[in-house]
Design an enzyme around this catalytic site. Sequence first.
Site, PDB file in Angstrom:
ATOM      1  N   ASN A  36     -15.244  40.476 105.980  1.00 57.89           N
ATOM      2  CA  ASN A  36     -14.236  40.538 104.907  1.00 57.89           C
ATOM      3  C   ASN A  36     -13.184  39.431 104.993  1.00 57.89           C
ATOM      4  O   ASN A  36     -12.443  39.194 104.033  1.00 57.89           O
ATOM      5  CB  ASN A  36     -13.531  41.894 104.903  1.00 57.89           C
ATOM      6  CG  ASN A  36     -14.391  43.001 104.311  1.00 57.89           C
ATOM      7  OD1 ASN A  36     -14.184  44.173 104.604  1.00 57.89           O
ATOM      8  ND2 ASN A  36     -15.363  42.650 103.484  1.00 57.89           N
TER       9      ASN A  36
ATOM     10  N   ARG B  32     -12.994  36.839 102.164  1.00 53.49           N
ATOM     11  CA  ARG B  32     -12.444  37.120 100.837  1.00 53.49           C
ATOM     12  C   ARG B  32     -11.213  36.246 100.566  1.00 53.49           C
ATOM     13  O   ARG B  32     -10.669  35.646 101.490  1.00 53.49           O
ATOM     14  CB  ARG B  32     -12.076  38.607 100.732  1.00 53.49           C
ATOM     15  CG  ARG B  32     -13.290  39.523 100.760  1.00 53.49           C
ATOM     16  CD  ARG B  32     -12.914  40.960 100.494  1.00 53.49           C
ATOM     17  NE  ARG B  32     -14.089  41.814 100.448  1.00 53.49           N
ATOM     18  CZ  ARG B  32     -14.075  43.098 100.110  1.00 53.49           C
ATOM     19  NH1 ARG B  32     -12.921  43.669  99.778  1.00 53.49           N
ATOM     20  NH2 ARG B  32     -15.180  43.802 100.092  1.00 53.49           N
TER      21      ARG B  32
ATOM     22  N   SER C 255     -24.919  46.868 105.382  1.00 54.31           N
ATOM     23  CA  SER C 255     -23.961  45.766 105.562  1.00 54.31           C
ATOM     24  C   SER C 255     -23.368  45.683 106.973  1.00 54.31           C
ATOM     25  O   SER C 255     -22.155  45.655 107.155  1.00 54.31           O
ATOM     26  CB  SER C 255     -22.833  45.889 104.524  1.00 54.31           C
ATOM     27  OG  SER C 255     -23.353  45.741 103.218  1.00 54.31           O
TER      28      SER C 255
ATOM     29  N   ARG D   8     -14.131  46.360  92.015  1.00 52.91           N
ATOM     30  CA  ARG D   8     -14.781  46.552  90.711  1.00 52.91           C
ATOM     31  C   ARG D   8     -14.094  47.643  89.903  1.00 52.91           C
ATOM     32  O   ARG D   8     -13.965  47.539  88.687  1.00 52.91           O
ATOM     33  CB  ARG D   8     -16.262  46.897  90.913  1.00 52.91           C
ATOM     34  CG  ARG D   8     -17.133  45.683  91.204  1.00 52.91           C
ATOM     35  CD  ARG D   8     -18.536  46.097  91.568  1.00 52.91           C
ATOM     36  NE  ARG D   8     -18.596  46.663  92.907  1.00 52.91           N
ATOM     37  CZ  ARG D   8     -19.568  47.474  93.319  1.00 52.91           C
ATOM     38  NH1 ARG D   8     -20.532  47.838  92.487  1.00 52.91           N
ATOM     39  NH2 ARG D   8     -19.592  47.923  94.562  1.00 52.91           N
TER      40      ARG D   8
ATOM     41  N   ASP E 123     -17.116  51.323  99.243  1.00 51.81           N
ATOM     42  CA  ASP E 123     -17.327  50.133  98.425  1.00 51.81           C
ATOM     43  C   ASP E 123     -16.958  50.401  96.967  1.00 51.81           C
ATOM     44  O   ASP E 123     -17.141  51.514  96.463  1.00 51.81           O
ATOM     45  CB  ASP E 123     -18.792  49.704  98.515  1.00 51.81           C
ATOM     46  CG  ASP E 123     -19.001  48.277  98.060  1.00 51.81           C
ATOM     47  OD1 ASP E 123     -18.011  47.528  97.946  1.00 51.81           O
ATOM     48  OD2 ASP E 123     -20.168  47.905  97.805  1.00 51.81           O
TER      49      ASP E 123
END
Length: 254
Positions: free
Chosen positions: A69, A72, A197, A25, A21
């Site tokens: 996912n 997204r 998750s 970011r 992960d």
Amino acid sequence: MTVVPQLKQHNLPQHVAIIMDGNGRWAEQQGKPRVWGHKKGVEAVRRSVSFCRELGIPSLTLFAFSSENWRRPEEEVNTLMQLFLLVLQKEVKALHKNNIRLKIIGDLSAFSDRLVQSIKKAEALTASNDAMTLNIAANYGGRWDIVAASQQLAIQVQQGQLQPADISEALFAKQVQMAEQPELDLLIRTGGDLRISNFLLWQAAYAELWFTETLWPDFDQQVFSEAIAAYINRERRFGCTGAQIRDLAAENKG
């Protein structure tokens, strides 16, 4: 007795899984598009595979793309699919050269025919390799895994091959993904979130959990060794350090 021989006698984790992960970011912190982080994350994958191979850890499982996912942005999903295909085609020769078996776990039905064929080709090439298994979880979810295993047992009951009363934890465990590999010992998550998750829900029942603020592209041998040292100290009370884990990897490599 020196540190390395002591560590050799000690039980390192036999199966490590990582939730990779923080790619997006990391890219944003660099002022780059999110997809740039996914590309840089491939380098962290190479480092992690190499480190496990040096330590002699038999199984490494990486969470590349979850069943969630797909939510997204379309551009990011498309880039991830293209990157997955490219990495498969580019990295499989290196895996084969290092005697590493590649296994893709997850529901492949949502992938393009081209990607599925590339997956099958890579798995076939490395099928006989036995130094280590690299599992890539793609379109994978822990609940999906449990449901799929339940369906397989239900089919056996329907066909008269099995009685409901015969279903046990041990029998169920044989139906989930990676049943032929060592049980999961250590589950790592990068990026700072403290949850798993929907990843390896059945397999992680007795795994040690280790979380780090480190974003995936920055995950290196030092951070990985700290995770393994934490596992050893929790489970075996050996009191080793991350530096000692790295020394062991260096000796095995040499």
